[in-house]
Motif scaffolding. Structure first.
Motif, PDB file in Angstrom:
ATOM      1  N   SER A   6     -96.280  22.937  33.610  1.00  0.00           N
ATOM      2  CA  SER A   6     -95.785  23.718  34.738  1.00  0.00           C
ATOM      3  C   SER A   6     -94.359  23.290  35.077  1.00  0.00           C
ATOM      4  O   SER A   6     -94.067  22.097  35.168  1.00  0.00           O
ATOM      5  CB  SER A   6     -96.714  23.473  35.936  1.00  0.00           C
ATOM      6  OG  SER A   6     -96.332  24.283  37.010  1.00  0.00           O
ATOM      7  N   GLY A   7     -93.467  24.254  35.221  1.00  0.00           N
ATOM      8  CA  GLY A   7     -92.086  23.965  35.570  1.00  0.00           C
ATOM      9  C   GLY A   7     -91.172  23.775  34.372  1.00  0.00           C
ATOM     10  O   GLY A   7     -89.958  23.641  34.532  1.00  0.00           O
ATOM     11  N   GLY A  48     -90.326  25.905  32.252  1.00  0.00           N
ATOM     12  CA  GLY A  48     -89.428  27.054  32.096  1.00  0.00           C
ATOM     13  C   GLY A  48     -89.983  28.174  31.237  1.00  0.00           C
ATOM     14  O   GLY A  48     -89.228  28.998  30.717  1.00  0.00           O
ATOM     15  N   LYS A  49     -91.308  28.259  31.131  1.00  0.00           N
ATOM     16  CA  LYS A  49     -91.917  29.295  30.274  1.00  0.00           C
ATOM     17  C   LYS A  49     -91.469  30.694  30.707  1.00  0.00           C
ATOM     18  O   LYS A  49     -90.990  31.487  29.898  1.00  0.00           O
ATOM     19  CB  LYS A  49     -93.454  29.196  30.318  1.00  0.00           C
ATOM     20  CG  LYS A  49     -93.988  27.868  29.806  1.00  0.00           C
ATOM     21  CD  LYS A  49     -95.504  27.801  29.867  1.00  0.00           C
ATOM     22  CE  LYS A  49     -96.074  27.726  31.262  1.00  0.00           C
ATOM     23  NZ  LYS A  49     -95.757  26.454  31.971  1.00  0.00           N
ATOM     24  N   ASP A  50     -91.661  31.000  31.989  1.00  0.00           N
ATOM     25  CA  ASP A  50     -91.311  32.352  32.453  1.00  0.00           C
ATOM     26  C   ASP A  50     -89.810  32.603  32.346  1.00  0.00           C
ATOM     27  O   ASP A  50     -89.378  33.700  31.995  1.00  0.00           O
ATOM     28  CB  ASP A  50     -91.800  32.563  33.897  1.00  0.00           C
ATOM     29  CG  ASP A  50     -93.315  32.592  33.960  1.00  0.00           C
ATOM     30  OD1 ASP A  50     -93.923  33.248  33.091  1.00  0.00           O
ATOM     31  OD2 ASP A  50     -93.886  31.947  34.845  1.00  0.00           O
ATOM     32  N   SER A  51     -89.014  31.586  32.621  1.00  0.00           N
ATOM     33  CA  SER A  51     -87.550  31.739  32.534  1.00  0.00           C
ATOM     34  C   SER A  51     -87.125  32.007  31.098  1.00  0.00           C
ATOM     35  O   SER A  51     -86.278  32.875  30.835  1.00  0.00           O
ATOM     36  CB  SER A  51     -86.854  30.472  33.030  1.00  0.00           C
ATOM     37  OG  SER A  51     -87.277  30.159  34.328  1.00  0.00           O
ATOM     38  N   ARG A 104     -87.429  20.572  38.843  1.00  0.00           N
ATOM     39  CA  ARG A 104     -87.535  22.036  38.782  1.00  0.00           C
ATOM     40  C   ARG A 104     -88.661  22.560  39.664  1.00  0.00           C
ATOM     41  O   ARG A 104     -88.505  23.584  40.343  1.00  0.00           O
ATOM     42  CB  ARG A 104     -87.735  22.486  37.340  1.00  0.00           C
ATOM     43  CG  ARG A 104     -86.447  22.384  36.548  1.00  0.00           C
ATOM     44  CD  ARG A 104     -86.630  22.952  35.166  1.00  0.00           C
ATOM     45  NE  ARG A 104     -85.418  22.714  34.385  1.00  0.00           N
ATOM     46  CZ  ARG A 104     -85.353  22.798  33.073  1.00  0.00           C
ATOM     47  NH1 ARG A 104     -86.445  23.113  32.384  1.00  0.00           N
ATOM     48  NH2 ARG A 104     -84.223  22.577  32.442  1.00  0.00           N
ATOM     49  N   ARG A 144     -88.027  25.002  42.768  1.00  0.00           N
ATOM     50  CA  ARG A 144     -88.646  26.337  42.789  1.00  0.00           C
ATOM     51  C   ARG A 144     -89.379  26.560  44.098  1.00  0.00           C
ATOM     52  O   ARG A 144     -89.316  27.646  44.671  1.00  0.00           O
ATOM     53  CB  ARG A 144     -89.586  26.495  41.586  1.00  0.00           C
ATOM     54  CG  ARG A 144     -90.207  27.878  41.498  1.00  0.00           C
ATOM     55  CD  ARG A 144     -91.062  28.036  40.254  1.00  0.00           C
ATOM     56  NE  ARG A 144     -92.270  27.186  40.302  1.00  0.00           N
ATOM     57  CZ  ARG A 144     -93.189  27.152  39.350  1.00  0.00           C
ATOM     58  NH1 ARG A 144     -93.043  27.877  38.264  1.00  0.00           N
ATOM     59  NH2 ARG A 144     -94.254  26.369  39.471  1.00  0.00           N
ATOM     60  N   ARG A 155     -99.707  19.418  39.364  1.00  0.00           N
ATOM     61  CA  ARG A 155     -99.169  20.077  38.169  1.00  0.00           C
ATOM     62  C   ARG A 155     -98.484  19.056  37.251  1.00  0.00           C
ATOM     63  O   ARG A 155     -98.653  19.099  36.032  1.00  0.00           O
ATOM     64  CB  ARG A 155     -98.196  21.191  38.575  1.00  0.00           C
ATOM     65  CG  ARG A 155     -98.925  22.430  39.072  1.00  0.00           C
ATOM     66  CD  ARG A 155     -98.031  23.433  39.752  1.00  0.00           C
ATOM     67  NE  ARG A 155     -98.795  24.607  40.142  1.00  0.00           N
ATOM     68  CZ  ARG A 155     -98.828  25.761  39.484  1.00  0.00           C
ATOM     69  NH1 ARG A 155     -98.099  25.919  38.404  1.00  0.00           N
ATOM     70  NH2 ARG A 155     -99.581  26.753  39.887  1.00  0.00           N
ATOM     71  N   ASN A 208     -86.483  22.297  26.471  1.00  0.00           N
ATOM     72  CA  ASN A 208     -85.794  23.140  27.466  1.00  0.00           C
ATOM     73  C   ASN A 208     -85.236  22.284  28.617  1.00  0.00           C
ATOM     74  O   ASN A 208     -85.127  22.745  29.746  1.00  0.00           O
ATOM     75  CB  ASN A 208     -86.742  24.230  27.993  1.00  0.00           C
ATOM     76  CG  ASN A 208     -86.044  25.213  28.939  1.00  0.00           C
ATOM     77  OD1 ASN A 208     -84.913  25.633  28.695  1.00  0.00           O
ATOM     78  ND2 ASN A 208     -86.705  25.562  30.047  1.00  0.00           N
ATOM     79  N   GLY A 226     -82.232  21.222  28.740  1.00  0.00           N
ATOM     80  CA  GLY A 226     -80.833  21.605  28.920  1.00  0.00           C
ATOM     81  C   GLY A 226     -80.709  23.042  29.407  1.00  0.00           C
ATOM     82  O   GLY A 226     -81.678  23.624  29.908  1.00  0.00           O
ATOM     83  N   LEU A 264     -80.557  27.038  29.797  1.00  0.00           N
ATOM     84  CA  LEU A 264     -81.435  28.102  29.290  1.00  0.00           C
ATOM     85  C   LEU A 264     -80.834  28.779  28.055  1.00  0.00           C
ATOM     86  O   LEU A 264     -81.550  29.098  27.097  1.00  0.00           O
ATOM     87  CB  LEU A 264     -81.625  29.115  30.423  1.00  0.00           C
ATOM     88  CG  LEU A 264     -82.851  30.002  30.442  1.00  0.00           C
ATOM     89  CD1 LEU A 264     -84.130  29.227  30.210  1.00  0.00           C
ATOM     90  CD2 LEU A 264     -82.896  30.746  31.779  1.00  0.00           C
TER      91      LEU A 264
HETATM   92  N1  ATP Z   1     -83.188  25.592  31.159  1.00  0.00           N
HETATM   93  C1  ATP Z   1     -83.260  25.598  32.497  1.00  0.00           C
HETATM   94  N2  ATP Z   1     -82.271  25.074  33.233  1.00  0.00           N
HETATM   95  C2  ATP Z   1     -82.324  25.039  34.575  1.00  0.00           C
HETATM   96  N3  ATP Z   1     -83.362  25.508  35.314  1.00  0.00           N
HETATM   97  C3  ATP Z   1     -84.397  26.040  34.641  1.00  0.00           C
HETATM   98  C4  ATP Z   1     -84.397  26.132  33.209  1.00  0.00           C
HETATM   99  N4  ATP Z   1     -85.576  26.701  32.833  1.00  0.00           N
HETATM  100  C5  ATP Z   1     -86.246  26.974  33.971  1.00  0.00           C
HETATM  101  N5  ATP Z   1     -85.547  26.581  35.051  1.00  0.00           N
HETATM  102  C6  ATP Z   1     -85.978  26.657  36.472  1.00  0.00           C
HETATM  103  O1  ATP Z   1     -87.116  25.807  36.596  1.00  0.00           O
HETATM  104  C7  ATP Z   1     -88.093  26.373  37.471  1.00  0.00           C
HETATM  105  C8  ATP Z   1     -89.406  26.519  36.722  1.00  0.00           C
HETATM  106  O2  ATP Z   1     -89.240  27.511  35.714  1.00  0.00           O
HETATM  107  P1  ATP Z   1     -90.395  28.546  35.387  1.00  0.00           P
HETATM  108  O3  ATP Z   1     -91.001  29.085  36.637  1.00  0.00           O
HETATM  109  O4  ATP Z   1     -89.831  29.490  34.392  1.00  0.00           O
HETATM  110  O5  ATP Z   1     -91.417  27.536  34.683  1.00  0.00           O
HETATM  111  P2  ATP Z   1     -92.880  27.779  34.115  1.00  0.00           P
HETATM  112  O6  ATP Z   1     -93.015  26.892  32.935  1.00  0.00           O
HETATM  113  O7  ATP Z   1     -93.106  29.228  33.904  1.00  0.00           O
HETATM  114  O8  ATP Z   1     -93.761  27.216  35.290  1.00  0.00           O
HETATM  115  P3  ATP Z   1     -95.285  27.566  35.680  1.00  0.00           P
HETATM  116  O9  ATP Z   1     -96.140  27.230  34.523  1.00  0.00           O
HETATM  117  O10 ATP Z   1     -95.543  26.682  36.850  1.00  0.00           O
HETATM  118  O11 ATP Z   1     -95.286  29.015  36.038  1.00  0.00           O
HETATM  119  C9  ATP Z   1     -87.527  27.707  37.952  1.00  0.00           C
HETATM  120  O12 ATP Z   1     -86.965  27.537  39.221  1.00  0.00           O
HETATM  121  C10 ATP Z   1     -86.447  28.043  36.906  1.00  0.00           C
HETATM  122  O13 ATP Z   1     -85.387  28.781  37.451  1.00  0.00           O
END
Ligand code: ATP
Ligand code: RI2
Length: 182
Positions: free
Chosen positions: A13-14, A16-19, A127, A131, A142, A162, A164, A166
């Motif tokens: 979690s966190g 950055g999967k969705d990003s 992160r 968020r 998490r 990830n 560094g 995006l």
């Molecule tokens: N490479 C990156 N650099 C800086 N910030 C990032 C990067 N990737 C993601 N983030 C930020 O980190 C936070 C978590 O990202 P995201 O919600 O995409 O994660 P996730 O893996 O989908 O989390 P979850 O499983 O909890 O849904 C968000 O605020 C996003 O903007």
């Protein structure tokens, strides 16, 4: 219809999967995102998902709507089988999955690959805090499952850090996929 690969995007979690999924789709519209059904309020933000009550979720699951379903973080998650319309024109379908359902997913989706995202622990913590979707206790829970290993037996796993920017991650994923298809 041509076979469109499903790429499961996984990691703590966190991480950055969705990003990363959104950035890949923005970079190449051939990446289509599979929309998950989640027992979380629609307005929670983050990914685009279908928010349902637990009762609706259970009815959908019993009705065979989901190709995959699981529970994590006190929520239920379902992934419908992608329709022909969703597959049409796609280079790949991206879906955010729990690491716990990957072997099951490998049996359901053909072709199938895993994009495993990693990030340093302090980056994850920062992160999740920034968020702010979950409270501090939930963030800690998490982080507690951050180092869950991927199951043995996965045939195709792409691992990308990830920690560094995006854009660097997107470039690394695209380069990897290009090498594989060369
Ligand atoms: N490479 C990156 N650099 C800086 N910030 C990032 C990067 N990737 C993601 N983030 C930020 O980190 C936070 C978590 O990202 P995201 O919600 O995409 O994660 P996730 O893996 O989908 O989390 P979850 O499983 O909890 O849904 C968000 O605020 C996003 O903007
Ligand atoms: O830790 P594991 O089991 O790999 O992942 C569990 C779940 O955590 C995340 O949920 P959310 O997107 O934060 O709701 C992932 O999307 C996944 O569904």
């Amino acid at each position: 219809m041509k076979q469109v690969p499903v790429i499961a995007v996984v990691g703590p979690s966190g991480v950055g999967k969705d990003s990363v999924m959104a950035a890949l789709a923005a970079r190449d519209p051939g990446f289509h995102l599979i929309r998950r059904v989640i027992t979380r309020p629609d307005q929670a933000g983050g990914e685009v998902f279908t928010g349902v009550s637990q009762q609706d979720f259970d009815a959908k699951r019993a009705g065979g709507v989901f190709a995959l379903s699981w529970q994590a973080h006190g929520l239920s998650y379902g992934v419908p089988m992608p329709s022909d319309e969703e597959r049409a024109g796609a280079r790949a379908l991206l879906v955010n999955l729990s690491r716990a359902v990957l072997l099951q997913a490998q049996g359901v989706f053909h072709p199938f690959a895993v994009l495993s995202l990693t990030a340093r622990p302090e980056v994850l913590a920062a992160r999740l805090a920034a968020r702010g979707r979950e409270d501090v206790a939930d963030q800690a829970r998490r982080l507690g499952r951050a180092d869950m290993a991927l199951p043995a037996g996965l045939r195709r796993v792409i691992t990308i850090d990830n920690s560094g920017p995006l854009d660097d991650t997107v470039e690394a994923v695209l380069a990897h996929l290009q090498r594989e298809s060369a």
